[in-house]
Every structure is written in structure tokens, then in C-alpha cells.
Design a protein around this motif. Structure first.
Motif, PDB file in Angstrom:
ATOM      1  N   ARG A  70      -1.235   2.261   6.367  1.00 44.56           N
ATOM      2  CA  ARG A  70       0.121   2.056   5.834  1.00 44.56           C
ATOM      3  C   ARG A  70       0.900   1.092   6.733  1.00 44.56           C
ATOM      4  O   ARG A  70       1.567   0.181   6.249  1.00 44.56           O
ATOM      5  N   PHE A 123      -0.665  -2.494   6.441  1.00 42.38           N
ATOM      6  CA  PHE A 123      -0.345  -3.088   5.138  1.00 42.38           C
ATOM      7  C   PHE A 123       1.136  -3.473   5.082  1.00 42.38           C
ATOM      8  O   PHE A 123       1.499  -4.481   4.488  1.00 42.38           O
ATOM      9  N   LEU A 176      -1.508  -6.865   2.040  1.00 39.78           N
ATOM     10  CA  LEU A 176      -2.887  -6.528   1.675  1.00 39.78           C
ATOM     11  C   LEU A 176      -3.859  -7.616   2.105  1.00 39.78           C
ATOM     12  O   LEU A 176      -4.907  -7.344   2.682  1.00 39.78           O
ATOM     13  N   LYS A 216     -11.513  -2.291   2.471  1.00 37.48           N
ATOM     14  CA  LYS A 216     -10.052  -2.345   2.539  1.00 37.48           C
ATOM     15  C   LYS A 216      -9.442  -1.987   1.185  1.00 37.48           C
ATOM     16  O   LYS A 216      -8.428  -1.282   1.110  1.00 37.48           O
ATOM     17  N   ASP A 217     -10.071  -2.464   0.112  1.00 35.87           N
ATOM     18  CA  ASP A 217      -9.556  -2.178  -1.232  1.00 35.87           C
ATOM     19  C   ASP A 217      -9.584  -0.680  -1.540  1.00 35.87           C
ATOM     20  O   ASP A 217      -8.649  -0.131  -2.123  1.00 35.87           O
ATOM     21  N   PHE A 255      -6.816   0.949   0.368  1.00 36.26           N
ATOM     22  CA  PHE A 255      -5.518   0.664  -0.240  1.00 36.26           C
ATOM     23  C   PHE A 255      -5.330   1.449  -1.531  1.00 36.26           C
ATOM     24  O   PHE A 255      -4.240   1.939  -1.821  1.00 36.26           O
ATOM     25  N   THR A 314       7.476   0.875   0.644  1.00 36.10           N
ATOM     26  CA  THR A 314       6.099   0.382   0.487  1.00 36.10           C
ATOM     27  C   THR A 314       6.110  -1.003  -0.161  1.00 36.10           C
ATOM     28  O   THR A 314       5.681  -1.166  -1.310  1.00 36.10           O
ATOM     29  N   TYR A 353       4.328  -3.533   0.039  1.00 35.02           N
ATOM     30  CA  TYR A 353       3.042  -4.138  -0.315  1.00 35.02           C
ATOM     31  C   TYR A 353       2.586  -3.721  -1.714  1.00 35.02           C
ATOM     32  O   TYR A 353       1.687  -4.332  -2.290  1.00 35.02           O
ATOM     33  N   PHE A 377       0.099  -5.597  -5.054  1.00 34.52           N
ATOM     34  CA  PHE A 377      -1.131  -4.904  -5.432  1.00 34.52           C
ATOM     35  C   PHE A 377      -1.131  -4.593  -6.926  1.00 34.52           C
ATOM     36  O   PHE A 377      -2.124  -4.800  -7.624  1.00 34.52           O
TER      37      PHE A 377
END
Length: 203
Positions: free
Chosen positions: A18, A21, A26, A52-53, A56, A99, A101, A105
Motif C-alpha cells: 500500500r 503503490f 502501480l 505485482k498485479d 495489487f 488510495t 493509485y 488501476f
């Protein structure tokens, strides 16, 4: 004991992810950065999360699980349309601020796999929009609001809330803002956006 240790390690990874990111986005985040922040080696990180995906996606699922019930409760409530617009904008801006990011996404996921994304967020159900549509029709007949397309109204609400976060680097550069000044502007948006939308539909 072993299970507690596993949960603690996973939680450390999620907290570290968290933070990374949030600061790097991302695309800018690397698995090594997340491993370093969590105080573990990269092999251990890959043991818990293959990519990483995947990492996330889990964080996004937690955010959606926390935020979506709030949004649905707003639209399902007995409040007036004006109050719903006001509450939605405040809650939505607060969430994105926590958040930032997430919007990028979401845009990427929607463009890549729209059906999969909706299923991930809402399960096998479609968003419950029936109540707000009926309410808009009712308040139009009562002369409270102008005739309004529900989709256009929702698009206006979403775009006005999200755009400053998506375009933050450019906005800060053009306006000569530092992070504190940007955050002050975002606080003002919580009043400006609902007022703008309400004024546009008020009769």
C-alpha cells in the motif's frame, strides 16, 4: 503459531505494498521495493504473491470491499437526490485521497477486461441503480429537479471527483502547487463538486 506468523508476514507485505503503490504508483512500484519495505527478501514476497498485479488485485479487492457497501448504502438510502449527491462526492473523494493509485488501476482493468472487472467488483449482480432512477423520475415530477439522464448525472459525479487525482502531476505543475496545496484544493472540491452538480439539476 506458524499460522499466526504467516498472517503477520502477509499483513506486513500488504501494508508495505500500500505504501509503495501510494508513493510510486502501480507502474513505478517494483517487487524489490515492496520486499525491502516489508523487511523480507524477494523470494519470500514471491512465495506469498506471484506478481505485482496479484498483490495489487488483493489490495484493490480490500478497498472495494470497504468502499462499495458505503456507496450502495448512499444510493439505497431514503435521502433526497441532493443529499445523495453531496454524500457520494465527499465519500468518493475521501476514498480516492486515501488510495490515489486505485483510479488508474480501475481504468486499466475496465479497458482490458470490462466484464471480468464488473464481476470482480459486483459478483454476478449488476449495480443496483433502479432505486436512484425511480427517485430521479419522482423528483422531476415534483418539480424539484430538471429532467436529467441518470447516466449523464453519474458520469458527471465520477469524472469531477476522479479527474484531479488522475491528472495530479500536471495540475500541480501548471498551478505551481506542492502536495499540501493540492490537498487543500481537494478539500475544497468536496464542497465545489456537489454544489456544481446540484446547481446544474436544481429547478
Amino acid at each position: 503459531m506458524g499460522k499466526e506468523k504467516d498472517l503477520t508476514t502477509e499483513q506486513k507485505i500488504l501494508e508495505a505494498a500500500r505504501k509503495i503503490f501510494l508513493t510510486k504508483g502501480l507502474d513505478g512500484a517494483r517487487m524489490q521495493d515492496i520486499a525491502d519495505e516489508a523487511g523480507i527478501n524477494k523470494a519470500m514476497l514471491h512465495y506469498y504473491f506471484r506478481s505485482k498485479d496479484k498483490l495489487f488485485e488483493q489490495i484493490f479487492a480490500e478497498v472495494a470491499g470497504h468502499f462499495l457497501p458505503k456507496v450502495l448504502a448512499i444510493f439505497e438510502s431514503e435521502e433526497t437526490v441532493f443529499k445523495k449527491i453531496e454524500t457520494f462526492c465527499i465519500e468518493y473523494i475521501n476514498q480516492i485521497n486515501e488510495t490515489p493509485y486505485v483510479p488508474i488501476f480501475i481504468l486499466n482493468e475496465i479497458n482490458r477486461h470490462p466484464e471480468e472487472f464488473l464481476k470482480k467488483v459486483f459478483g454476478n449482480k449488476m449495480p443496483p441503480v433502479g432505486k436512484i432512477i425511480k427517485q430521479l423520475e419522482k423528483e422531476q415530477k415534483q418539480g424539484i429537479i430538471k429532467k436529467v439522464d441518470p447516466l449523464q448525472l453519474l458520469l458527471n459525479m465520477l469524472s469531477l471527483c476522479v479527474f484531479p487525482f488522475v491528472a495530479r502531476p500536471v495540475i500541480q505543475l501548471i498551478a505551481g502547487m506542492d502536495r499540501t496545496q493540492f490537498n487543500t484544493m481537494i478539500e475544497q472540491r468536496k464542497k465545489e463538486v456537489p454544489k456544481l452538480i446540484i446547481d446544474s439539476i436544481k429547478k
